[in-house]
Design a protein around this motif. Structure first.
Motif, mmCIF file in Angstrom:
data_model
loop_
_atom_site.group_PDB
_atom_site.id
_atom_site.type_symbol
_atom_site.label_atom_id
_atom_site.label_comp_id
_atom_site.label_asym_id
_atom_site.label_seq_id
_atom_site.Cartn_x
_atom_site.Cartn_y
_atom_site.Cartn_z
ATOM 1 N N ARG A 221 12.881 18.375 -18.429
ATOM 2 C CA ARG A 221 11.858 19.432 -18.420
ATOM 3 C C ARG A 221 10.967 19.326 -17.184
ATOM 4 O O ARG A 221 10.387 20.315 -16.737
ATOM 5 N N TYR A 222 10.863 18.113 -16.624
ATOM 6 C CA TYR A 222 9.967 17.892 -15.490
ATOM 7 C C TYR A 222 10.771 17.308 -14.330
ATOM 8 O O TYR A 222 10.574 16.174 -13.903
ATOM 9 N N GLY A 223 11.695 18.116 -13.828
ATOM 10 C CA GLY A 223 12.615 17.662 -12.795
ATOM 11 C C GLY A 223 11.973 17.377 -11.461
ATOM 12 O O GLY A 223 12.595 16.739 -10.601
ATOM 13 N N ASN A 224 10.743 17.848 -11.249
ATOM 14 C CA ASN A 224 10.078 17.579 -9.971
ATOM 15 C C ASN A 224 9.168 16.357 -10.043
ATOM 16 O O ASN A 224 8.310 16.166 -9.182
ATOM 17 N N PHE A 225 9.365 15.511 -11.071
ATOM 18 C CA PHE A 225 8.612 14.263 -11.195
ATOM 19 C C PHE A 225 9.560 13.101 -10.974
ATOM 20 O O PHE A 225 10.660 13.055 -11.530
ATOM 21 N N SER A 226 9.148 12.133 -10.155
ATOM 22 C CA SER A 226 9.992 10.970 -9.897
ATOM 23 C C SER A 226 9.131 9.783 -9.489
ATOM 24 O O SER A 226 7.997 9.935 -9.033
ATOM 25 N N ILE A 227 9.695 8.593 -9.654
ATOM 26 C CA ILE A 227 9.042 7.353 -9.220
ATOM 27 C C ILE A 227 10.033 6.592 -8.345
ATOM 28 O O ILE A 227 11.147 6.290 -8.776
ATOM 29 N N ARG A 228 9.611 6.294 -7.118
ATOM 30 C CA ARG A 228 10.464 5.570 -6.166
ATOM 31 C C ARG A 228 9.904 4.171 -5.946
ATOM 32 O O ARG A 228 8.731 4.009 -5.624
ATOM 33 N N ASN A 229 10.751 3.158 -6.120
ATOM 34 C CA ASN A 229 10.352 1.771 -5.890
ATOM 35 C C ASN A 229 10.405 1.481 -4.389
ATOM 36 O O ASN A 229 11.492 1.410 -3.810
ATOM 37 N N ILE A 230 9.263 1.296 -3.762
ATOM 38 C CA ILE A 230 9.257 1.186 -2.297
ATOM 39 C C ILE A 230 9.193 -0.247 -1.783
ATOM 40 O O ILE A 230 9.544 -0.490 -0.622
ATOM 41 N N CYS A 231 8.742 -1.205 -2.601
ATOM 42 C CA CYS A 231 8.638 -2.559 -2.062
ATOM 43 C C CYS A 231 8.596 -3.590 -3.188
ATOM 44 O O CYS A 231 8.240 -3.286 -4.328
ATOM 45 N N GLY A 232 8.954 -4.810 -2.814
ATOM 46 C CA GLY A 232 8.926 -5.930 -3.742
ATOM 47 C C GLY A 232 9.614 -7.135 -3.140
ATOM 48 O O GLY A 232 10.592 -7.003 -2.383
ATOM 49 N N ASN A 233 9.097 -8.325 -3.395
ATOM 50 C CA ASN A 233 9.692 -9.565 -2.904
ATOM 51 C C ASN A 233 9.834 -9.589 -1.383
ATOM 52 O O ASN A 233 10.775 -10.176 -0.840
ATOM 53 N N GLY A 234 8.930 -8.932 -0.702
ATOM 54 C CA GLY A 234 8.956 -8.925 0.755
ATOM 55 C C GLY A 234 9.947 -7.952 1.359
ATOM 56 O O GLY A 234 10.201 -7.992 2.567
ATOM 57 N N ARG A 235 10.500 -7.052 0.532
ATOM 58 C CA ARG A 235 11.445 -6.050 1.026
ATOM 59 C C ARG A 235 10.824 -4.666 0.897
ATOM 60 O O ARG A 235 10.108 -4.387 -0.066
ATOM 61 N N ILE A 236 11.148 -3.811 1.864
ATOM 62 C CA ILE A 236 10.581 -2.463 1.893
ATOM 63 C C ILE A 236 11.711 -1.456 2.002
ATOM 64 O O ILE A 236 12.602 -1.583 2.869
ATOM 65 N N ALA A 237 11.711 -0.462 1.118
ATOM 66 C CA ALA A 237 12.732 0.580 1.115
ATOM 67 C C ALA A 237 12.270 1.738 1.992
ATOM 68 O O ALA A 237 11.258 2.382 1.705
ATOM 69 N N LEU A 238 13.010 2.011 3.038
ATOM 70 C CA LEU A 238 12.659 3.077 3.968
ATOM 71 C C LEU A 238 13.270 4.401 3.509
ATOM 72 O O LEU A 238 14.235 4.428 2.736
ATOM 73 N N PRO A 239 12.699 5.515 3.974
ATOM 74 C CA PRO A 239 13.186 6.830 3.514
ATOM 75 C C PRO A 239 14.658 7.087 3.806
ATOM 76 O O PRO A 239 15.291 7.888 3.112
ATOM 77 N N ASP A 240 15.238 6.423 4.828
ATOM 78 C CA ASP A 240 16.645 6.660 5.147
ATOM 79 C C ASP A 240 17.603 5.860 4.275
ATOM 80 O O ASP A 240 18.824 5.883 4.467
ATOM 81 N N GLY A 241 17.036 5.115 3.292
ATOM 82 C CA GLY A 241 17.867 4.365 2.365
ATOM 83 C C GLY A 241 18.071 2.911 2.734
ATOM 84 O O GLY A 241 18.622 2.145 1.938
ATOM 85 N N THR A 242 17.646 2.502 3.915
ATOM 86 C CA THR A 242 17.787 1.103 4.319
ATOM 87 C C THR A 242 16.657 0.263 3.732
ATOM 88 O O THR A 242 15.589 0.763 3.411
ATOM 89 N N ILE A 243 16.930 -1.037 3.612
ATOM 90 C CA ILE A 243 15.947 -1.984 3.093
ATOM 91 C C ILE A 243 15.574 -2.960 4.208
ATOM 92 O O ILE A 243 16.451 -3.604 4.795
ATOM 93 N N ARG A 244 14.288 -3.052 4.502
ATOM 94 C CA ARG A 244 13.801 -3.985 5.514
ATOM 95 C C ARG A 244 13.325 -5.253 4.803
ATOM 96 O O ARG A 244 12.426 -5.203 3.970
ATOM 97 N N ASP A 245 13.944 -6.387 5.134
ATOM 98 C CA ASP A 245 13.618 -7.670 4.511
ATOM 99 C C ASP A 245 12.740 -8.465 5.477
ATOM 100 O O ASP A 245 13.226 -9.056 6.444
ATOM 101 N N LEU A 246 11.451 -8.520 5.205
ATOM 102 C CA LEU A 246 10.499 -9.111 6.141
ATOM 103 C C LEU A 246 10.585 -10.631 6.190
ATOM 104 O O LEU A 246 10.219 -11.241 7.198
ATOM 105 N N TYR A 247 11.052 -11.255 5.131
ATOM 106 C CA TYR A 247 11.036 -12.716 5.045
ATOM 107 C C TYR A 247 12.406 -13.351 5.275
ATOM 108 O O TYR A 247 12.519 -14.576 5.289
ATOM 109 N N LYS A 248 13.445 -12.560 5.451
ATOM 110 C CA LYS A 248 14.813 -13.081 5.515
ATOM 111 C C LYS A 248 14.966 -14.146 6.599
ATOM 112 O O LYS A 248 15.448 -15.259 6.348
ATOM 113 N N GLU A 249 14.562 -13.840 7.820
ATOM 114 C CA GLU A 249 14.716 -14.782 8.922
ATOM 115 C C GLU A 249 13.882 -16.042 8.707
ATOM 116 O O GLU A 249 14.349 -17.164 8.966
ATOM 117 N N LYS A 250 12.670 -15.866 8.206
ATOM 118 C CA LYS A 250 11.793 -17.011 7.965
ATOM 119 C C LYS A 250 12.407 -17.954 6.926
ATOM 120 O O LYS A 250 12.398 -19.183 7.093
#
Length: 429
Positions: A221-250
């Protein structure tokens, strides 16, 4: 008499002239038909966020358009030990925060004591509760069980599913152990008990997923409602679908045994038509890479967010909210959950109020800005962006109308449980 006191006086007299854009909206709020009345219950199609004030914890209660509910964070800790830095406990000190929060949820929850989801943004006691500061201690299944934070609230509320950043192995991005702190000890025991005795499911939060936190009743009934998980555990989800892992190299090169828990915070963008809401735990720190490069996490998050009409301020406004992130969010309203006078510090508030970042009017809404802080910062330009209703402490309630085209901010008294509305600000998305 300052300008806002003059404004209120003139409203009583029948109107106000020569108002700034902020004061025009403030004046409308003072005249709003809801002011002075009990907050109206959620209606089908609305999206609500209740920023619940206790004086010792952060907690938000979400009601989605179909009535699906979620409690994000439910902390408890000894904030009064902060002395002059402590803010008032409201309604009073007769109960711990978990109980006050559960009582609030029952007043506004369309489903009574049933709460579909709960989520811990990160393992700190002001968001989770702790095993060494509690309302009471019990022995359950032969082990100590402490009623603090989420565990205390769950004595009244029944949670259907929990989202956690590290469940079930507790090793992402590095193993958690008791060195993380009292919140980890508390929550691990809480999950175990709730799974075994209350039927609660626990699920790992998946960065980049859309509608892992989904409406459960009438989602179509409310198709224009959504929740997007954008970050967690030092990772960030970018709009193009890629995940940036800030702590991986460290982690690969330095093998750290400890990481700042704030940097592990979970974050989401809630979208409803043209309306967006941002919330993301306690970010304010940086990552020092092995090559000496320092990455500022909030600058990285800025690449993942759309403009958002309403933003929960990171880390309670304590040295947080980078210039790049403020520019990306471009918010009309900023809300912070406060339990200390070191929240909403001058550097953060100056950034939020800076019209050189973007020129629009904006409204900064801490759940309290105490008398001592008002005296300390009385000459600051950003103080003009703070509604007076928050001065003595209040719950801040965001209501997005069906479809997402209009939204409002209600300031609700926290001094008692009457849910009386102090004033309302109304906007178009």
């Amino acid at each position: 008499m300052d300008r806002r006191e003059f404004l209120k006086t003139s409203l009583v007299a029948g109107g106000a002239l020569w108002l700034t854009p902020f004061e025009e909206v403030f004046a409308k709020g003072m005249q709003d038909k809801a002011a002075g009345k009990v907050l109206k219950h959620w209606k089908k199609g609305q999206f609500q966020v209740h920023f619940i004030y206790t004086g010792v914890a952060e907690s938000m209660f979400l009601i989605m358009p179909d009535g699906t509910t979620m409690l994000i964070d439910c902390g408890d800790h000894d904030a009064l030990s902060r002395g002059e830095l402590a803010v008032p406990l409201l309604p009073n000190s007769s109960r711990h925060a978990g109980e006050w929060i559960a009582r609030y949820v029952q007043r506004v929850n369309p489903n009574g004591t049933d709460v579909d989801y709960m989520m811990l943004s990160h393992y700190h006691s002001d968001h989770a509760g702790r095993h060494d500061f509690y309302a009471s201690k019990d022995i359950r299944d032969g082990e100590p069980y402490y009623l603090s934070g989420f565990a205390q609230a769950a004595e009244t509320l029944k949670f259907g599913k929990a989202f956690d950043r590290a469940y079930p192995e507790y090793n992402d991005p590095i193993p958690l152990n008791n060195d993380v702190g009292n919140a980890f000890i508390q929550m691990k025991r809480f999950y175990e008990y709730q799974e075994k005795h209350r039927g609660m499911k626990v699920e790992k939060f998946r960065v980049g997923e859309v509608n892992q936190v989904a409406m459960l009743r009438k989602p179509t009934r409310y198709g224009n409602f959504s929740i997007r998980n954008i970050c967690g555990n030092g990772r960030i989800a970018l709009p193009d679908g890629t995940i940036r892992d800030l702590y991986k190299e460290k982690i690969e090169k330095e093998h750290p045994t400890w990481l700042n828990e704030n940097g592990m915070s979970l974050g989401m963008i809630v979208s409803y038509g043209d309306f967006n809401f941002y919330t993301a735990g306690d970010f304010s720190d940086s990552v020092l890479l092995p090559n000496g490069t320092r990455i500022f996490i909030e600058d990285e998050i800025a690449d993942a967010v759309p403009p958002c009409q309403v933003t929960k301020i990171n880390h309670h406004g304590h040295h947080s909210m980078s210039r790049k992130l403020v520019a990306a969010l471009h918010s009309k309203v900023y809300v912070s959950c406060v339990w200390d006078n070191l929240h909403n510090l001058d550097d953060t508030m100056t950034l939020l109020s800076d019209r050189s970042i973007y020129p629009d009017e904006r409204y900064i809404c801490p759940t309290i800005i105490s008398e001592s802080r008002r005296k300390q910062d009385g000459d600051k330009e950003w103080l003009k962006d703070i509604p007076m209703e928050v001065y003595t402490g209040c719950h801040v309630v965001l209501t997005v109308e069906p479809g997402g085209q209009k939204y409002s901010i209600s300031f609700v008294t926290a001094e008692d449980e009457s849910m009386k509305v102090k004033s309302v600000l109304r906007f178009k998305s």
